[in-house]
Design an enzyme around this catalytic site. Structure first.
Site, PDB file in Angstrom:
ATOM      1  N   ASP A 576       0.836  -1.201   0.000  1.00 25.66           N
ATOM      2  CA  ASP A 576       0.000   0.000   0.000  1.00 25.66           C
ATOM      3  C   ASP A 576       0.863   1.238   0.000  1.00 25.66           C
ATOM      4  OD1 ASP A 576      -2.265  -1.520  -0.001  1.00 25.66           O
ATOM      5  OD2 ASP A 576      -2.703  -1.280   2.131  1.00 25.66           O
ATOM      6  N   ASP A 666      -7.776  -8.833  -0.403  1.00 22.16           N
ATOM      7  CA  ASP A 666      -6.700  -9.633   0.161  1.00 22.16           C
ATOM      8  C   ASP A 666      -7.235 -10.868   0.878  1.00 22.16           C
ATOM      9  OD1 ASP A 666      -7.908  -8.051   2.019  1.00 22.16           O
ATOM     10  OD2 ASP A 666      -6.077  -7.326   2.961  1.00 22.16           O
TER      11      ASP A 666
END
Length: 741
Positions: A576, A666
């Site tokens: 991220d 995820d």
């Protein structure tokens, strides 16, 4: 005669017990404790080598930590590092191969310790490529000649051991063939001559053939050109600039001699030509022209390889000119294996096809760097320690008024007049000093009241300065966060692609993200998945590696795992854009993934458990002794394996759930991995430290933790109904290296 002051009353000579420890004593103790705590924290936050891999067994001396890398190209003038060719070996997903291919740790692993690997020469025999190089004994610093062999076109190397060991220093092992025999002409200037050896049992056993020249020549080579043999070397028997700036030439009809001096020899003989003088590798012939490789004889820093085209070479004349020769210069500095300096390159025709292969030595550490870093580090420690002592003394002067009666002379023998007078004199002087200290303390105490708000601010600033000094000292002594060196697997290195997904509202930290992570040793490329808004231009980011912006047509989290055929590595780090951690944390995670390339290896574990699956955080997972999910916001994976699983037909329902919640991509990938294996599919690596920048902004989908966890629990219930339950796969504290605790 000085008049004596009145003597104290009987019994007054017994010194009064000092008062209880003052606030200054407590404050000084607190300061010391804080500095020690800062030292402990800084060593944890900046570990040089938290768990030393093989390369960190090398103990670089003042010369640095040299290693060797392989370059390939379609010509000698188009060489690229081996990692640019995507060469895989071993059949695992943990490749392709990256430089350096040879370090002193590889040599030590073969059974003979080394602190130095440099001056590599290649010798090609059929499909086998041999590399001969200098290795140094870490105790005596004497150079020996060692060898390695590659049977996969230079991708991986097997150590063969020390093949030539004399009682004097050896280096620069130039190897060549002549009349069906293989010869080696190493530098032996410490012996005062130039010797030739022949292979009795190639490549392991060599015997002295003859002394070619009674001169202390260094960096010597022999080349067959235009019907004659030419010997080029530098004679270091001179003094001053000539010792470092000479290049001498001899010629003969045979490499065994006798050798005749060139009429212009030495062809370079002054300090202005030192960049042109000493050889930096084997001369090579390309398109009928002879090229000589030269180096900066100082070799202190910088990129020191130069190539010259020899325009005239006869018994009477010699002329050469500099030609453009560009190798990809490392931009990562200390994080690149040859980021500080290089001084040797050997180029030969590759046994496969029309390629050329080159082997270069390099060092990531500047000359004298270890001494410099220790000196600066201990200077920071010294300043911090002295500051603590001075600050404690200053506060003591402010807080304590020292009673003068403690320092009056005490004696019961009035007959010893001389002794009493001396005591009185010394006491008066000492009392005067104490008075001045008390006045200074009163003056400072009047200006700085540590109990007041302003005084506390002063104390806080001083404490902050002490902590910063301690952290800087630790940084210099322990080498920062260890990012200078990647971690090998089975003595081999590789690289990975860093992939991050973002959009225009999060552009503010993308530049910082790219600049920081592009410096990490094993990052080859950064791919920015642009989900929404106007994308930035490539020129807006300061990167040490190529950056590619992949613009998506739809704003969906599924884009994170889109199949991308332009990715050149097997390994992908999904990270991220609001996660900041050290390069060393990335390197450790990359090493673990290369050991388990079929798993998701990451830094944020989670636990899904319960009859109705509930999403739990890392603290809870630790309490329960297990985890079964790794967040892909900071995780390594094989992109070919993971992305294909994510976009298979049976994952369609899961992708629809991700779009409906704008979350859980995820979690879905973890379920898809769990379905494919009966054993562990995830692996956890604990970062030294990590900062979640989303906590400082309002654009993260996980900012509201409770709502975020509630949505993920819903996803768990849906995915378990589609793909089965994963609660049985719980793992924790399973790694032997301690990187998960």
């Amino acid at each position: 005669m000085l008049s004596s002051p009145p003597l104290p009353a009987a019994g007054a000579h017994r010194r009064r017990q000092p008062p209880a420890p003052s606030a200054s004593a407590y404050l000084a103790t607190t300061l010391t404790f804080l500095v020690l705590a800062a030292l402990a924290y800084s060593r944890a936050a900046f570990p040089r080598f938290p768990h030393p891999p093989a390369t960190r067994l090398c103990r670089p001396d003042a010369e640095g930590s040299w290693s060797a890398g392989v370059f390939l190209g379609h010509s000698p003038f188009s060489l690229k590092p081996i990692e640019h060719w995507g060469i895989s070996s071993g059949g695992g997903a943990a490749w392709p191969v990256a430089n350096p291919v040879l370090t002193c740790a590889d040599v030590a692993g073969a059974g003979f310790p080394s602190s130095f690997v440099a001056n590599p020469f290649l010798f090609i025999q059929g499909d086998a490529i041999y590399m001969f190089f200098e290795t140094k004994d870490p105790v005596t610093s004497q150079g020996d000649i060692a060898a390695a062999i590659s049977k996969d076109a230079g991708a991986t190397w097997q150590q063969l051991g020390v093949v030539l060991d004399e009682k004097w220093h050896l280096s620069y092992p130039y190897v060549f063939s002549y009349e069906n025999k293989t010869y080696m002409m190493p530098e032996s200037s410490k012996k005062g001559n130039l010797r030739l050896y022949y292979a009795v049992d190639f490549p392991l056993k060599w015997k002295s053939e003859k002394v070619l020249m009674e001169r202390p020549l260094v960096d010597s080579v022999i080349i067959n050109f235009q019907g004659s043999y030419w010997l080029l070397g530098s004679d270091i028997s001179s003094y001053g600039p000539k010792q470092r700036g000479e290049l001498c030439i001899w010629y003969s009809s045979s490499p065994l001699g006798p050798w005749n001096p060139h009429k212009q020899s030495p062809v370079h003989n002054n300090k202005d030509n030192r960049l042109r003088a000493r050889n930096g590798g084997r001369p090579f012939i390309y398109n009928g022209s002879l090229y000589r490789i030269g180096k900066d004889s100082g070799a202190g820093s910088g990129y020191n390889i130069q190539v010259f085209r020899v325009e005239v070479l006869t018994a009477n004349q010699y002329k050469e000119v500099v030609v453009p020769f560009v190798l990809e210069k490392p931009l990562k500095g200390r994080n690149a294996w040859n980021g500080a300096r290089s001084h040797h390159l050997d180029i030969q025709q590759h046994p496969l096809g029309q390629l050329w292969i080159g082997v270069m030595d390099g060092d990531r550490v500047p000359l004298g760097d270890s001494v410099h870093r220790l000196t600066v580090g201990y200077m920071f420690y010294g300043v911090a320690s002295i500051s603590v002592l001075l600050l404690g003394a200053l506060i003591g002067a402010i807080m304590c008024i020292l009673p003068l009666r403690w320092y009056l002379p005490h004696t019961e023998k009035r007959s010893d007049t001389l002794k009493t007078e001396k005591q009185v004199f010394l006491c008066r002087k000492f009392s005067s000093l104490i008075c001045n200290i008390n006045k200074l303390g009163s003056l400072i105490g009047g200006r700085i009241n540590y109990r007041a708000r302003k005084g506390r601010v002063y104390i806080a600033v001083i404490l902050l300065i002490l902590v910063v000094l301690t952290c800087f000292g630790t940084h210099y002594i322990f080498g920062g966060n260890g990012a200078e060196e990647p971690y090998p697997v089975k003595g081999r290195y590789s690289q990975f692609t860093l992939l991050t997904m973002t959009y225009d509202a999060r552009l503010w930290n993308l530049k910082m993200f790219v600049e920081h992570y592009s410096k990490c040793a094993s990052v080859r490329e950064i791919v920015v998945v642009w989900n929404k808004g106007r994308p930035p231009s490539l020129g807006e980011s300061k990167s040490m590696v190529p950056v590619r912006i992949r613009i998506e047509n739809k704003n969906t989290l599924n884009n994170r795992f889109n199949i991308d055929k332009e990715i050149k590595t097997k390994g992908v780090m999904e990270l991220d854009d609001d996660i900041m951690m050290t390069c060393d944390d990335l390197e450790r995670g990359f090493k673990v993934w290369r050991e388990h390339p079929d798993r998701i290896v990451g830094y944020y574990p989670r636990l899904a458990e319960g009859r109705l699956l509930e999403y739990r955080n890392e603290r809870y997972a630790r309490q329960q002794g297990g985890y079964n999910i790794i967040l892909t916001g900071a995780a390594f994976m094989d992109h070919e394996l993971a992305f294909k699983r994510y976009w298979r037909e049976e994952a369609e329902l899961g992708r629809q759930v991700v779009d409906s919640f704008f979350n859980c991509e995820d979690v879905l990938l973890n379920f898809l991995f769990a379905n494919e294996s009966s054993t562990s599919t995830v692996e956890y690596v604990k970062p030294t430290w990590a900062i979640d920048m989303s906590k400082f902004s309002g654009v993260a989908i996980s900012r509201n933790t409770q709502a975020h966890y509630h949505i993920r629990s819903k996803c768990l219930a849906i995915f378990s109904g589609i793909y089965g339950n994963l609660t049985s796969k719980r793992f924790f504290n399973s790694r032997g290296d301690g990187w998960d605790v």
